[in-house]
Design a protein around this motif. Structure first.
Motif, PDB file in Angstrom:
ATOM      1  N   LEU A  62       3.688  -4.289   0.236  1.00  0.00           N
ATOM      2  CA  LEU A  62       3.799  -3.601  -1.046  1.00  0.00           C
ATOM      3  C   LEU A  62       4.882  -4.240  -1.902  1.00  0.00           C
ATOM      4  O   LEU A  62       5.968  -4.542  -1.429  1.00  0.00           O
ATOM      5  CB  LEU A  62       4.110  -2.122  -0.834  1.00  0.00           C
ATOM      6  CG  LEU A  62       3.016  -1.289  -0.155  1.00  0.00           C
ATOM      7  CD1 LEU A  62       3.491   0.145   0.035  1.00  0.00           C
ATOM      8  CD2 LEU A  62       1.727  -1.308  -0.967  1.00  0.00           C
ATOM      9  N   LYS A  63       4.543  -4.423  -3.182  1.00  0.00           N
ATOM     10  CA  LYS A  63       5.483  -4.978  -4.142  1.00  0.00           C
ATOM     11  C   LYS A  63       5.618  -4.026  -5.325  1.00  0.00           C
ATOM     12  O   LYS A  63       4.649  -3.389  -5.725  1.00  0.00           O
ATOM     13  CB  LYS A  63       5.009  -6.352  -4.630  1.00  0.00           C
ATOM     14  CG  LYS A  63       5.058  -7.450  -3.574  1.00  0.00           C
ATOM     15  CD  LYS A  63       6.487  -7.851  -3.240  1.00  0.00           C
ATOM     16  CE  LYS A  63       6.513  -9.037  -2.288  1.00  0.00           C
ATOM     17  NZ  LYS A  63       7.904  -9.445  -1.959  1.00  0.00           N
ATOM     18  N   GLY A  64       6.805  -3.964  -5.887  1.00  0.00           N
ATOM     19  CA  GLY A  64       7.031  -3.093  -7.032  1.00  0.00           C
ATOM     20  C   GLY A  64       8.230  -2.194  -6.801  1.00  0.00           C
ATOM     21  O   GLY A  64       8.560  -1.859  -5.657  1.00  0.00           O
ATOM     22  N   ASP A  65       8.856  -1.805  -7.890  1.00  0.00           N
ATOM     23  CA  ASP A  65      10.060  -0.987  -7.794  1.00  0.00           C
ATOM     24  C   ASP A  65       9.755   0.496  -7.615  1.00  0.00           C
ATOM     25  O   ASP A  65      10.427   1.195  -6.863  1.00  0.00           O
ATOM     26  CB  ASP A  65      10.932  -1.180  -9.044  1.00  0.00           C
ATOM     27  CG  ASP A  65      11.426  -2.609  -9.173  1.00  0.00           C
ATOM     28  OD1 ASP A  65      11.631  -3.240  -8.123  1.00  0.00           O
ATOM     29  OD2 ASP A  65      11.589  -3.088 -10.315  1.00  0.00           O
ATOM     30  N   GLU A  66       8.707   0.985  -8.310  1.00  0.00           N
ATOM     31  CA  GLU A  66       8.360   2.394  -8.224  1.00  0.00           C
ATOM     32  C   GLU A  66       7.446   2.629  -7.028  1.00  0.00           C
ATOM     33  O   GLU A  66       6.385   2.025  -6.920  1.00  0.00           O
ATOM     34  CB  GLU A  66       7.690   2.863  -9.514  1.00  0.00           C
ATOM     35  CG  GLU A  66       8.576   2.765 -10.749  1.00  0.00           C
ATOM     36  CD  GLU A  66       7.902   3.341 -11.977  1.00  0.00           C
ATOM     37  OE1 GLU A  66       7.450   4.500 -11.896  1.00  0.00           O
ATOM     38  OE2 GLU A  66       7.826   2.640 -13.000  1.00  0.00           O
ATOM     39  N   SER A  67       7.845   3.530  -6.145  1.00  0.00           N
ATOM     40  CA  SER A  67       7.115   3.731  -4.893  1.00  0.00           C
ATOM     41  C   SER A  67       5.669   4.164  -5.094  1.00  0.00           C
ATOM     42  O   SER A  67       4.800   3.816  -4.318  1.00  0.00           O
ATOM     43  CB  SER A  67       7.843   4.772  -4.025  1.00  0.00           C
ATOM     44  OG  SER A  67       7.906   6.021  -4.686  1.00  0.00           O
ATOM     45  N   LYS A  69       3.771   3.350  -7.640  1.00  0.00           N
ATOM     46  CA  LYS A  69       3.018   2.402  -8.450  1.00  0.00           C
ATOM     47  C   LYS A  69       3.077   0.989  -7.871  1.00  0.00           C
ATOM     48  O   LYS A  69       2.875   0.013  -8.576  1.00  0.00           O
ATOM     49  CB  LYS A  69       3.545   2.396  -9.888  1.00  0.00           C
ATOM     50  CG  LYS A  69       3.293   3.703 -10.631  1.00  0.00           C
ATOM     51  CD  LYS A  69       3.696   3.610 -12.094  1.00  0.00           C
ATOM     52  CE  LYS A  69       3.395   4.901 -12.834  1.00  0.00           C
ATOM     53  NZ  LYS A  69       3.764   4.837 -14.265  1.00  0.00           N
ATOM     54  N   GLN A  70       3.353   0.903  -6.588  1.00  0.00           N
ATOM     55  CA  GLN A  70       3.398  -0.404  -5.939  1.00  0.00           C
ATOM     56  C   GLN A  70       1.986  -0.929  -5.715  1.00  0.00           C
ATOM     57  O   GLN A  70       1.025  -0.171  -5.652  1.00  0.00           O
ATOM     58  CB  GLN A  70       4.134  -0.296  -4.604  1.00  0.00           C
ATOM     59  CG  GLN A  70       5.614   0.000  -4.735  1.00  0.00           C
ATOM     60  CD  GLN A  70       6.279   0.209  -3.399  1.00  0.00           C
ATOM     61  OE1 GLN A  70       5.762   0.911  -2.542  1.00  0.00           O
ATOM     62  NE2 GLN A  70       7.432  -0.413  -3.210  1.00  0.00           N
ATOM     63  N   VAL A  71       1.868  -2.234  -5.600  1.00  0.00           N
ATOM     64  CA  VAL A  71       0.577  -2.864  -5.350  1.00  0.00           C
ATOM     65  C   VAL A  71       0.681  -3.730  -4.099  1.00  0.00           C
ATOM     66  O   VAL A  71       1.761  -4.244  -3.767  1.00  0.00           O
ATOM     67  CB  VAL A  71       0.124  -3.725  -6.550  1.00  0.00           C
ATOM     68  CG1 VAL A  71      -0.135  -2.859  -7.758  1.00  0.00           C
ATOM     69  CG2 VAL A  71       1.166  -4.794  -6.874  1.00  0.00           C
ATOM     70  N   ARG A 139      -8.804   0.020 -14.484  1.00  0.00           N
ATOM     71  CA  ARG A 139      -8.021  -0.335 -13.305  1.00  0.00           C
ATOM     72  C   ARG A 139      -8.754  -1.220 -12.301  1.00  0.00           C
ATOM     73  O   ARG A 139      -8.176  -1.663 -11.310  1.00  0.00           O
ATOM     74  CB  ARG A 139      -7.554   0.935 -12.600  1.00  0.00           C
ATOM     75  CG  ARG A 139      -8.694   1.735 -11.978  1.00  0.00           C
ATOM     76  CD  ARG A 139      -8.189   3.009 -11.294  1.00  0.00           C
ATOM     77  NE  ARG A 139      -9.238   3.629 -10.494  1.00  0.00           N
ATOM     78  CZ  ARG A 139     -10.147   4.478 -10.970  1.00  0.00           C
ATOM     79  NH1 ARG A 139     -10.103   4.794 -12.257  1.00  0.00           N
ATOM     80  NH2 ARG A 139     -11.059   5.002 -10.185  1.00  0.00           N
TER      81      ARG A 139
END
Length: 230
Positions: A62-67, A69-71, A139
């Motif tokens: 998982l990448k992204g700062d917001e848990s 909204k990670q992808v 999306r």
């Protein structure tokens, strides 16, 4: 998790499977969930007979700062799983619509929360005023049925916000439903109203009942359009 009913519902379903598990029965088929893997390619069997032998999966993280909204992105680490049958269930890829910006790689209209972006490929965050998108065109072919609820709520929130901020103006009266019906009529497009859909729904359930199923889907336009007229 508490504020996202979709994710909470998925979590509850998966947890129920784990907590209500039964002892293995010899010869009984089992279902195993494999997380943080994405399909990469199908591999031919060792005897080179043209049959499927295994599927190669790439491990993801998982990448992204917001848990929330990670992808998931690939790690470059692969794993092969032997299999003799593969079932495709990945939805479809949207196609471009005349007059709309389109990301051919992702198969979506570039947007931010449902607001259509003029040219996201060049990092341009300028919005197409009054233009919004929802669903798989927004999306991509992902999520479960309930995901559409959150997706729609997000887009509607953007529309509401733009109205409150005066971004959208209503200087002219729109024709609304009457105008839409007139447009469809001018194009000789047949409209199936809600009461006709209810007939289709009842017929599918009737056909399914004959086969001990919840419903039997009518799979062609001819079948679907025939029922309302009966």
């Amino acid at each position: 998790m508490k504020n996202n009913r979709i994710r909470r519902r998925v979590y509850e379903l998966l947890s129920k499977v784990v907590t209500t598990g039964h002892a293995p029965v010899p010869g009984q088929r089992e279902l195993h969930f494999v997380f943080f893997h994405k399909p990469d390619r199908f591999l031919e069997s060792d005897d080179r007979s043209g049959r499927l032998g295994s599927v190669r999966l790439e491990k993801t993280t998982l990448k992204g700062d917001e848990s929330m909204k990670q992808v998931a992105v690939g790690t470059g680490v692969y794993e092969d799983i032997s299999c003799g049958l593969a079932l495709k269930s990945i939805g479809y890829k949207s196609v471009a619509i005349d007059g709309l910006p389109f990301d051919n790689y992702k198969g979506i209209v570039p947007n931010l929360g449902g607001r259509v972006l003029a040219n996201a490929s060049q990092g341009d965050m300028q919005y197409e005023t009054g233009l919004y998108v929802c669903g798989w065109l927004k999306r991509g072919p992902t999520g479960i049925i309930a995901t559409n609820l959150y997706c729609a709520e997000e887009t509607i929130a953007c529309i509401s916000d733009d109205i409150n901020k005066g971004v959208l103006s209503f200087k002219s009266i729109k024709p609304g439903r009457k105008g839409l019906l007139e447009l469809l009529d001018s194009r000789n497009t047949r409209v199936v109203p809600f009461d006709a859909w209810e007939k289709i729904d009842l017929e599918e359930k009737r056909l399914g009942n004959l086969k001990n199923k919840p419903r039997e889907k009518l799979a062609t336009w001819e079948e679907l359009l025939k029922i309302p007229g009966e």
